[in-house]
Design a protein around this motif. Structure first.
Motif, mmCIF file in Angstrom:
data_model
loop_
_atom_site.group_PDB
_atom_site.id
_atom_site.type_symbol
_atom_site.label_atom_id
_atom_site.label_comp_id
_atom_site.label_asym_id
_atom_site.label_seq_id
_atom_site.Cartn_x
_atom_site.Cartn_y
_atom_site.Cartn_z
ATOM 1 N N GLU A 1 0.937 -1.264 0.014
ATOM 2 C CA GLU A 1 0.138 0.076 -0.045
ATOM 3 C C GLU A 1 1.001 1.141 -0.039
ATOM 4 O O GLU A 1 0.495 2.227 -0.579
ATOM 5 C CB GLU A 1 -0.972 0.124 1.161
ATOM 6 C CG GLU A 1 -1.885 -0.949 1.085
ATOM 7 C CD GLU A 1 -2.866 -0.998 2.495
ATOM 8 O OE1 GLU A 1 -2.943 -0.097 3.315
ATOM 9 O OE2 GLU A 1 -3.367 -2.045 2.826
ATOM 10 N N THR A 2 1.883 1.201 0.710
ATOM 11 C CA THR A 2 2.996 2.449 0.479
ATOM 12 C C THR A 2 3.786 2.518 -0.798
ATOM 13 O O THR A 2 4.173 3.464 -1.091
ATOM 14 C CB THR A 2 4.121 2.297 1.615
ATOM 15 O OG1 THR A 2 4.864 1.255 1.590
ATOM 16 C CG2 THR A 2 3.248 1.897 2.998
ATOM 17 N N PRO B 1 0.517 3.575 -5.460
ATOM 18 C CA PRO B 1 -0.654 4.331 -4.871
ATOM 19 C C PRO B 1 -2.036 4.029 -5.567
ATOM 20 O O PRO B 1 -3.103 4.556 -4.987
ATOM 21 C CB PRO B 1 -0.321 5.711 -5.573
ATOM 22 C CG PRO B 1 0.827 5.300 -6.473
ATOM 23 C CD PRO B 1 1.390 4.139 -6.055
ATOM 24 N N GLN B 2 -1.938 3.079 -6.368
ATOM 25 C CA GLN B 2 -3.099 2.416 -6.939
ATOM 26 C C GLN B 2 -3.847 1.630 -6.022
ATOM 27 O O GLN B 2 -5.085 1.417 -6.113
ATOM 28 C CB GLN B 2 -2.893 1.680 -8.298
ATOM 29 C CG GLN B 2 -2.353 2.312 -9.353
ATOM 30 C CD GLN B 2 -0.652 2.471 -9.344
ATOM 31 O OE1 GLN B 2 0.038 2.208 -8.387
ATOM 32 N NE2 GLN B 2 -0.196 2.545 -10.365
ATOM 33 N N ARG C 1 -5.547 1.049 -2.710
ATOM 34 C CA ARG C 1 -6.195 1.970 -1.659
ATOM 35 C C ARG C 1 -7.376 1.224 -1.246
ATOM 36 O O ARG C 1 -8.476 1.783 -1.342
ATOM 37 C CB ARG C 1 -6.411 3.365 -2.208
ATOM 38 C CG ARG C 1 -4.987 4.479 -2.205
ATOM 39 C CD ARG C 1 -4.623 4.708 -0.924
ATOM 40 N NE ARG C 1 -3.233 5.096 -1.159
ATOM 41 C CZ ARG C 1 -2.156 4.647 -0.775
ATOM 42 N NH1 ARG C 1 -2.031 3.632 0.147
ATOM 43 N NH2 ARG C 1 -1.002 5.080 -1.018
ATOM 44 N N THR D 1 -10.594 2.041 4.699
ATOM 45 C CA THR D 1 -10.056 1.876 5.890
ATOM 46 C C THR D 1 -11.269 2.495 6.761
ATOM 47 O O THR D 1 -11.887 3.398 6.644
ATOM 48 C CB THR D 1 -8.911 2.742 6.429
ATOM 49 O OG1 THR D 1 -8.942 4.224 5.863
ATOM 50 C CG2 THR D 1 -7.724 1.944 5.653
ATOM 51 N N ARG E 1 -8.888 -2.480 7.227
ATOM 52 C CA ARG E 1 -8.645 -2.526 5.895
ATOM 53 C C ARG E 1 -9.846 -3.381 5.225
ATOM 54 O O ARG E 1 -10.071 -4.480 5.744
ATOM 55 C CB ARG E 1 -7.455 -2.821 5.440
ATOM 56 C CG ARG E 1 -6.207 -1.992 5.824
ATOM 57 C CD ARG E 1 -4.764 -2.522 5.569
ATOM 58 N NE ARG E 1 -3.836 -1.574 5.781
ATOM 59 C CZ ARG E 1 -3.341 -1.123 6.482
ATOM 60 N NH1 ARG E 1 -3.692 -1.443 7.905
ATOM 61 N NH2 ARG E 1 -2.336 -0.088 6.533
ATOM 62 N N TYR F 1 -10.650 -4.681 1.625
ATOM 63 C CA TYR F 1 -10.308 -4.714 -0.020
ATOM 64 C C TYR F 1 -11.351 -4.933 -0.867
ATOM 65 O O TYR F 1 -12.238 -5.912 -0.579
ATOM 66 C CB TYR F 1 -9.156 -5.597 -0.169
ATOM 67 C CG TYR F 1 -7.938 -5.592 0.587
ATOM 68 C CD1 TYR F 1 -6.859 -4.714 -0.250
ATOM 69 C CD2 TYR F 1 -7.659 -5.840 1.856
ATOM 70 C CE1 TYR F 1 -5.574 -4.440 0.434
ATOM 71 C CE2 TYR F 1 -6.463 -5.418 2.396
ATOM 72 C CZ TYR F 1 -5.440 -4.890 1.744
ATOM 73 O OH TYR F 1 -4.115 -4.424 2.416
ATOM 74 N N ASP G 1 -9.280 -3.923 -5.689
ATOM 75 C CA ASP G 1 -8.263 -4.001 -4.824
ATOM 76 C C ASP G 1 -7.645 -5.478 -5.041
ATOM 77 O O ASP G 1 -6.384 -5.625 -5.086
ATOM 78 C CB ASP G 1 -8.552 -3.591 -3.344
ATOM 79 C CG ASP G 1 -9.086 -2.056 -3.288
ATOM 80 O OD1 ASP G 1 -8.220 -1.361 -4.113
ATOM 81 O OD2 ASP G 1 -9.855 -1.849 -2.498
#
Length: 116
Positions: free
Chosen positions: A32-33, A36-37, A39, A42, A48, A50, A54
């Motif tokens: 995730e860090t 950037p796609q 996300r 949360t 989290r 998904y 995702d």
């Protein structure tokens, strides 16, 4: 309803996705860090969730890193080239597939050479 009976379109928790793909949770958080796609939603307590898209993206990242031999930077470049607003033509996609096929063949040849 058991996890295995969960609808394909249902949200997945990080634990469910981790178990499904065999990828540790800390790796998913790291991705995730770096991408950037990726996300996930949360909620309270940074829990989290998904979405279907995702999950598909995580599967593609996992395959590129762990099966196709890409580096993190390589996958970043690969995904950056897939921006929805980037113009793409059939010829561009065909050329990309051709290059990818060539690279896979080179990797196969190198693996065979190292095995000898």
């Amino acid at each position: 309803m058991a996890d295995s009976e969960k609808s394909e379109s249902a949200f997945r928790t990080i634990g469910e996705l981790s178990a499904e793909l065999g990828v540790p949770q800390h790796i998913l958080r790291y991705w995730e860090t770096r991408f950037p796609q990726l996300r996930p939603l949360t909620r309270a307590g940074n829990r989290r969730y998904y979405r279907l898209e995702d999950v598909g993206l995580v599967r593609r990242i996992d395959a590129a890193l762990n099966r196709d031999g890409y580096t993190i930077k390589g996958v970043q470049r690969l995904l950056a080239g897939e921006r929805p607003n980037a113009p793409a033509t059939g010829a561009t996609h065909a050329a990309g597939r051709s290059v990818l096929a060539d690279l896979r063949q080179i990797r196969t040849n190198l693996a065979a050479a190292l095995a000898d």
